[in-house]
Design a protein around this motif. Structure first.
Motif, PDB file in Angstrom:
ATOM      1  N   UNK A 146      23.414  37.741  -3.157  1.00 30.02           N
ATOM      2  CA  UNK A 146      24.706  37.489  -2.766  1.00 30.02           C
ATOM      3  C   UNK A 146      25.316  38.363  -2.190  1.00 30.02           C
ATOM      4  N   UNK A 147      24.673  39.625  -2.116  1.00 37.87           N
ATOM      5  CA  UNK A 147      25.380  40.834  -1.549  1.00 37.87           C
ATOM      6  C   UNK A 147      25.142  40.606   0.242  1.00 37.87           C
ATOM      7  N   UNK A 148      26.394  40.783   0.821  1.00 39.48           N
ATOM      8  CA  UNK A 148      26.584  40.360   2.145  1.00 39.48           C
ATOM      9  C   UNK A 148      27.755  40.701   2.763  1.00 39.48           C
ATOM     10  N   UNK A 149      28.369  40.659   3.980  1.00 38.11           N
ATOM     11  CA  UNK A 149      29.558  40.873   4.384  1.00 38.11           C
ATOM     12  C   UNK A 149      30.059  39.414   4.527  1.00 38.11           C
ATOM     13  N   UNK A 150      31.303  39.288   3.927  1.00 38.19           N
ATOM     14  CA  UNK A 150      31.839  37.843   4.094  1.00 38.19           C
ATOM     15  C   UNK A 150      32.927  37.852   4.838  1.00 38.19           C
ATOM     16  N   UNK A 151      33.076  36.821   5.789  1.00 43.53           N
ATOM     17  CA  UNK A 151      34.250  36.573   6.630  1.00 43.53           C
ATOM     18  C   UNK A 151      34.993  35.390   6.407  1.00 43.53           C
ATOM     19  N   UNK A 152      36.257  35.505   6.348  1.00 39.75           N
ATOM     20  CA  UNK A 152      36.966  34.320   6.606  1.00 39.75           C
ATOM     21  C   UNK A 152      37.288  33.963   7.752  1.00 39.75           C
ATOM     22  N   UNK A 153      37.515  32.843   8.273  1.00 38.65           N
ATOM     23  CA  UNK A 153      37.860  32.353   9.491  1.00 38.65           C
ATOM     24  C   UNK A 153      38.902  31.171   9.389  1.00 38.65           C
ATOM     25  N   UNK A 154      39.653  30.916  10.326  1.00 39.50           N
ATOM     26  CA  UNK A 154      40.675  29.731  10.413  1.00 39.50           C
ATOM     27  C   UNK A 154      40.222  28.911  12.189  1.00 39.50           C
ATOM     28  N   UNK A 155      40.011  27.666  11.700  1.00 42.61           N
ATOM     29  CA  UNK A 155      39.880  26.814  12.969  1.00 42.61           C
ATOM     30  C   UNK A 155      40.930  26.345  13.375  1.00 42.61           C
ATOM     31  N   UNK A 156      41.319  26.536  14.475  1.00 38.53           N
ATOM     32  CA  UNK A 156      42.766  26.386  15.458  1.00 38.53           C
ATOM     33  C   UNK A 156      42.608  25.336  16.296  1.00 38.53           C
ATOM     34  N   UNK A 157      43.556  24.397  16.346  1.00 43.21           N
ATOM     35  CA  UNK A 157      43.426  23.318  17.347  1.00 43.21           C
ATOM     36  C   UNK A 157      44.046  23.738  18.508  1.00 43.21           C
ATOM     37  N   UNK A 158      43.563  23.597  19.532  1.00 43.51           N
ATOM     38  CA  UNK A 158      44.013  24.069  20.839  1.00 43.51           C
ATOM     39  C   UNK A 158      44.611  23.088  21.592  1.00 43.51           C
ATOM     40  N   UNK A 159      45.727  23.169  22.359  1.00 40.78           N
ATOM     41  CA  UNK A 159      46.655  22.357  23.231  1.00 40.78           C
ATOM     42  C   UNK A 159      45.601  21.699  24.384  1.00 40.78           C
ATOM     43  N   UNK A 160      44.497  22.585  24.647  1.00 50.63           N
ATOM     44  CA  UNK A 160      43.769  22.080  25.878  1.00 50.63           C
ATOM     45  C   UNK A 160      42.599  21.127  25.192  1.00 50.63           C
TER      46      UNK A 160
END
Length: 120
Positions: A89-103
């Motif tokens: 389980x050793x790793x670099x962990x990234x959080x993310x956010x999915x954003x809705x785009x107006x386009x």
């Protein structure tokens, strides 16, 4: 824009527990969902789990039963609770956010990543 910050500090023992956090700021109203990814050395970034605005969560089959993703009511902060840690389980962990785009479509915004080290 949305800015994600991961405080870091991921050090745990095999079989133990660890909780990561990720705080969001900026135009957080545009966030549709948030997730956590892990990237082990020499491997591509892989999805660990995600959470939607309704509180629904999903997890990768390899980690089901060992992790829990949660957030505060405003999605200002999301958490990755890791139990029964394994050395792989050793790793670099990234959080993310999915954003809705107006386009249309989605835009992914990423945290800077935090290194998780698992001691034997």
């Amino acid at each position: 824009q949305v800015h994600l910050v991961e405080p870091g500090g991921g050090l745990g023992q095999a079989g133990g527990s660890l909780r990561l956090s990720c705080a969001a700021s900026g135009s957080t109203f545009s966030i549709n969902a948030r997730g956590w990814y892990g990237q082990a050395p020499g491997k591509q970034r892989e999805l660990v789990g995600s959470i939607t605005g309704g509180g629904s969560t999903s997890y990768a089959d390899t980690v089901k039963g060992r992790i829990t993703i949660s957030s505060d009511n405003a999605w200002n902060t999301v958490y990755l609770q890791m139990n029964s840690l394994k050395p792989d389980g050793a790793a670099v962990y990234f959080c993310n956010a999915a954003l809705g785009r107006t386009s249309g479509g989605w835009k992914n915004t990423w945290g800077q990543g935090t290194q998780v080290t698992v001691s034997s």
